[in-house]
Design an enzyme around this catalytic site. Structure first.
Site, PDB file in Angstrom:
ATOM      1  N   HIS A 271       0.798  -1.233   0.000  1.00  0.00           N
ATOM      2  CA  HIS A 271       0.000   0.000   0.000  1.00  0.00           C
ATOM      3  C   HIS A 271       0.832   1.285   0.000  1.00  0.00           C
ATOM      4  CE1 HIS A 271      -3.548  -2.453   0.906  1.00  0.00           C
ATOM      5  NE2 HIS A 271      -2.887  -2.995   1.887  1.00  0.00           N
TER       6      HIS A 271
HETATM    7  O1  RIB Z   1      -4.917  -0.021   4.683  1.00  0.00           O
HETATM    8  C1  RIB Z   1      -3.530  -0.003   4.488  1.00  0.00           C
HETATM    9  C2  RIB Z   1      -2.893   1.056   5.316  1.00  0.00           C
HETATM   10  O2  RIB Z   1      -3.118   0.802   6.705  1.00  0.00           O
HETATM   11  C3  RIB Z   1      -1.362   1.108   5.164  1.00  0.00           C
HETATM   12  O3  RIB Z   1      -0.932   2.414   5.384  1.00  0.00           O
HETATM   13  C4  RIB Z   1      -0.885   0.211   6.264  1.00  0.00           C
HETATM   14  O4  RIB Z   1       0.439   0.549   6.697  1.00  0.00           O
HETATM   15  C5  RIB Z   1      -1.874   0.530   7.349  1.00  0.00           C
HETATM   16  O5  RIB Z   1      -1.411   1.700   8.017  1.00  0.00           O
END
Ligand code: RIB
Ligand code: CA
Length: 342
Positions: A271
């Protein structure tokens, strides 16, 4: 390629041509003055290595940490570890908010491990935190900055920036862009059926940022779930055979299990690293200017981002919502930057 991305692509292409004629003139134009706000977190650490390995494009003023995936003391230690692993102890780390604006804190130790970084050994890094807190750093830096000159990459709950905006709304004049990993529209959430973790962890903060008037770009699950690991992509990274690639391989091998199992997908998303790829190579991505609101009412839609993709309400378009990305282009760029580390 949508209009917005095409304009960016043409600008970069002409800058590239210019760089062939007069290299020094372009370098100054392209450098991004950047603050990375983060809750490391497995994918955060990969994003930090990615960014810290890119000093030609990213002038990183600081890392600011926030509670999220794990408690603040652990996210701050993990940010200092990423800095040490990247050989970039020149970048200060400021610790920020230990809890969200209003809601009870939640963490994601089931995904990121008790220490927020499963798959690798964590330890106390050599260099400590910078003096002072993240919120004061944000306020002081943005107030002193040239108008609209600072880009903020948000990789976790948006609590720090929200607190800074509440304390001094004028700081928005110093912000050029806020590029956010967060939100979900087309295919549902990852922490509830409709909400993504970063927004769910502090929707009130996201609301403050959405209403701030800053130029916002969201990289939601809609795009991060299209940029997935595969055996070949993991092998591509492992083949670098340096410490950074070993760390990333070990982190990913643990981290991706949760999403692959929960969503039944063939690979895992990275992500937060998509935010860094977007900053380095926006032409890898495309999206649309839309109106986004976040639901902060208690109940089944708590933390949901409501995206008016077809502009049905005709409300002001307050964010650029990225829904597509070039997966192989992302992994090629990430691999090329990891190769620069030891
Ligand atoms: O949903 C994914 C996000 O939530 C990313 O930033 C992961 O590190 C968590 O913080
Ligand atoms: Ca994160």
């Amino acid at each position: 390629m949508c209009r917005y991305t095409r304009k960016l692509y043409l600008l970069r292409r002409s800058l590239l041509l210019l760089s062939l004629i007069n290299p020094s003139s372009v370098q100054a134009v392209e450098k991004i003055d950047l603050i990375i706000d983060t809750d490391p977190g497995a994918d955060d650490v990969i994003a930090l290595l990615f960014a810290l390995a890119s000093p030609d494009e990213l002038n990183i003023h600081a890392l600011t940490t926030v509670a999220g995936n794990v408690r603040l003391d652990k996210t701050s230690r993990n940010a200092r570890l990423a800095r040490e692993w990247a050989g970039r102890e020149d970048v200060p780390v400021y610790a920020g908010a230990p809890t969200p604006l209003q809601r009870t804190p939640i963490h994601a130790e089931d995904i990121h491990g008790k220490e927020g970084l499963s798959g690798v050994l964590v330890y106390e890094p050599k260099k400590g935190l910078a003096k002072g807190g993240a919120v004061d750093f944000l306020i002081d830096t943005l107030k002193a900055a040239r108008p609209h000159s600072i880009t903020i990459a948000m990789l976790g709950p948006q609590t720090n920036l929200a607190l800074a905006l509440i304390q001094d709304p004028e700081i928005v004049q110093g912000i050029k862009d806020v590029v956010i990993m967060g939100g979900a529209h087309f295919n549902g959430g990852n922490i509830t059926p409709v909400a993504e973790f970063n927004l769910f962890a502090d929707p009130h903060a996201a609301e403050v940022v959405l209403k701030s008037g800053a130029r916002l770009t969201y990289l939601p699950l809609d795009v991060t779930h299209k940029i997935l690991t595969s055996d070949a992509r993991l092998q591509q990274i492992a083949a670098l055979d340096n410490n950074a690639s070993k760390l990333v391989g070990d982190i990913l091998s643990e981290y991706i299990k949760g999403d692959m199992e929960y969503f039944g997908i063939p690979g895992g998303p990275v992500h937060d690293a998509t935010v860094i790829a977007y900053l380095l190579k926006p032409e890898l991505f495309s999206g649309r200017h839309v109106n986004v609101v976040v639901d902060s009412r208690e109940g089944p839609t708590f933390g949901q981002t409501i995206v008016d993709w077809h502009n049905g309400l005709g409300a002001p378009k307050n964010a650029f919502w990225v829904d597509r990305g070039d997966a192989q282009g992302f992994f090629d760029l990430l691999t090329e930057r990891l190769a620069r580390l030891t």
